[in-house]
Write a protein that holds these residues in place. Structure first.
Motif, PDB file in Angstrom:
ATOM      1  N   VAL A  11      48.501  46.815  33.970  1.00 24.10           N
ATOM      2  CA  VAL A  11      49.319  45.974  34.836  1.00 24.10           C
ATOM      3  C   VAL A  11      50.210  45.104  33.960  1.00 24.10           C
ATOM      4  O   VAL A  11      49.938  44.909  32.777  1.00 24.10           O
ATOM      5  N   GLY A  12      51.293  44.578  34.565  1.00 25.03           N
ATOM      6  CA  GLY A  12      52.180  43.695  33.826  1.00 25.03           C
ATOM      7  C   GLY A  12      53.118  44.460  32.924  1.00 25.03           C
ATOM      8  O   GLY A  12      53.515  45.593  33.204  1.00 25.03           O
ATOM      9  N   THR A  24      50.395  47.700  40.068  1.00 26.82           N
ATOM     10  CA  THR A  24      50.665  46.344  40.499  1.00 26.82           C
ATOM     11  C   THR A  24      49.391  45.515  40.324  1.00 26.82           C
ATOM     12  O   THR A  24      48.282  46.057  40.229  1.00 26.82           O
ATOM     13  N   GLN A  25      49.545  44.196  40.289  1.00 28.94           N
ATOM     14  CA  GLN A  25      48.413  43.319  40.014  1.00 28.94           C
ATOM     15  C   GLN A  25      47.416  43.296  41.175  1.00 28.94           C
ATOM     16  O   GLN A  25      47.727  43.673  42.296  1.00 28.94           O
ATOM     17  N   LYS A  26      46.191  42.857  40.814  1.00 27.39           N
ATOM     18  CA  LYS A  26      45.112  42.639  41.788  1.00 27.39           C
ATOM     19  C   LYS A  26      44.674  43.925  42.486  1.00 27.39           C
ATOM     20  O   LYS A  26      44.283  43.910  43.658  1.00 27.39           O
ATOM     21  N   GLN A  27      44.720  45.038  41.797  1.00 29.62           N
ATOM     22  CA  GLN A  27      44.257  46.292  42.376  1.00 29.62           C
ATOM     23  C   GLN A  27      42.729  46.324  42.382  1.00 29.62           C
ATOM     24  O   GLN A  27      42.083  45.833  41.451  1.00 29.62           O
ATOM     25  N   THR A 101      36.277  39.465  37.814  1.00 28.55           N
ATOM     26  CA  THR A 101      37.611  39.450  38.425  1.00 28.55           C
ATOM     27  C   THR A 101      37.588  38.824  39.813  1.00 28.55           C
ATOM     28  O   THR A 101      38.560  38.181  40.224  1.00 28.55           O
ATOM     29  N   GLU A 107      41.308  39.029  34.935  1.00 26.18           N
ATOM     30  CA  GLU A 107      42.224  40.013  35.502  1.00 26.18           C
ATOM     31  C   GLU A 107      42.316  41.229  34.583  1.00 26.18           C
ATOM     32  O   GLU A 107      42.667  41.102  33.410  1.00 26.18           O
ATOM     33  N   GLU A 109      43.723  44.251  32.670  1.00 29.25           N
ATOM     34  CA  GLU A 109      45.083  44.543  32.213  1.00 29.25           C
ATOM     35  C   GLU A 109      45.249  45.976  31.733  1.00 29.25           C
ATOM     36  O   GLU A 109      46.297  46.570  31.940  1.00 29.25           O
TER      37      GLU A 109
END
Length: 322
Positions: A11-12, A24-27, A101, A107, A109
């Motif tokens: 991510v990021g 995308t974030q928070k998957q 998480t 989070e 990454e």
């Protein structure tokens, strides 16, 4: 050339090794499992062999002391291990981070599979961060990696990443890394590992206190040369100079990174300091060191000879502020 990385996700921004599928974030972890190529299991089968007899087709025998590990999806063999070998599944590596998480602010990454499934990992940002002078930001991470061929114990590694250049460094104090290693003759207990790690703020604070000291420690040119020779050539600037300097290419590269070519080398924290010396070596290992591919360089930087070089550089840098 066959890729060392089977599959990975992130991510990021693109990770420092430049590889993987972006998410995308928070998957949820289930998405990570699929996109990182970790949605399969390690299965095992007894070892059998055929003995050839003259005039016959031979006979099949078993070897009960060992077993073959293979992938559930492709049936590809992974390794032959003893019956005492405790397997850690790809899903377990991701599950290690579930409460971190969902509750503790971590989070994910990056996560992925190396060497066709023989090694796999996940890396999560902890939320810890510090800025050295000149707004040189460093973030905290926790890496969990394991293997199913005996080349790597299941290992939880507190790690830092310098934002400006994506240099990675294992948190280590007094010559001892803060990694927790569970050998494969022992069952992996994720909660016990987290308890042993402490997921401790004090550990981060103590390490970053030392990094601040490195950023304040000015070094002379002779000290810089001695540092690089000690780390890369196993010699000292005060020793007689050999006719052929070992690792001449590496010496030239880290010097140029330190003297202005490196990302972030012109920042107040790094210019002419012990922190700059350390980051010249970590950038060389993570981004510049010769390797068959980016995948091989990443494997070395985290688990192999590259990691050893970075640890040696950290020890030598901390010696300057001892």
């Amino acid at each position: 050339m066959a890729h060392l990385i089977e599959q990975m996700a992130y991510v990021g921004t693109t990770p420092w090794h430049g590889l993987g599928n972006q998410l995308t974030q928070k998957q949820p972890l289930e998405v990570w499992q699929r996109e990182a190529g970790m949605n399969w299991q390690i299965q095992d089968s007894p070892v059998h062999f055929k003995s050839d007899n003259i005039g016959t087709l031979g006979s099949i025998h078993s070897f009960p002391e060992q077993k073959v590990l293979y992938r559930s999806d492709t049936k590809a063999p992974l390794s032959v291990v003893s019956n005492r070998y405790q397997v850690v599944q790809p899903r377990e590596v991701l599950e290690f981070y579930r409460d971190l998480t969902e509750v503790s602010g971590y989070e994910l990454e990056t996560a992925g599979v190396l060497k066709g499934g023989r090694k796999f990992w996940a890396l999560a940002r902890t939320g810890q961060e510090t800025a050295l002078k000149g707004n040189d930001r460093v973030n905290g991470y926790l890496l969990l990696a394991t293997s199913c061929d005996g080349t790597l114990a299941t290992t939880a590694i507190p790690t830092t990443v310098r934002v400006v250049c994506n240099n990675t460094l294992t948190i280590s104090l007094n010559g001892t890394t803060r990694a927790i290693k569970v050998p494969h003759n022992t069952r992996f207990d994720s909660q016990a590992v987290k308890k042993q790690l402490g997921i401790a703020v004090s550990q981060w604070d103590e390490f970053m206190y030392r990094m601040h000291a490195l950023a304040e420690r000015k070094v002379q040119w002779t000290e810089a040369m001695s540092f690089f020779m000690d780390v890369l050539c196993d010699t000292s600037a005060h020793d007689p100079i050999p006719n052929v300097l070992p690792n001449k290419r590496a010496m030239g590269k880290v010097q140029s990174l330190y003297e202005g070519k490196g990302r972030g080398s012109d920042m107040a924290s790094a210019r002419g300091t012990a922190w700059g010396l350390l980051n010249a070596v970590t950038e060389y290992v993570d981004h510049e060191r010769r390797a068959r591919s980016s995948e091989y360089r990443m494997d070395s930087a985290w688990f192999g000879q590259g990691a050893i070089i970075k640890q040696k550089a950290l020890d030598a840098a901390l010696h300057l502020v001892a």
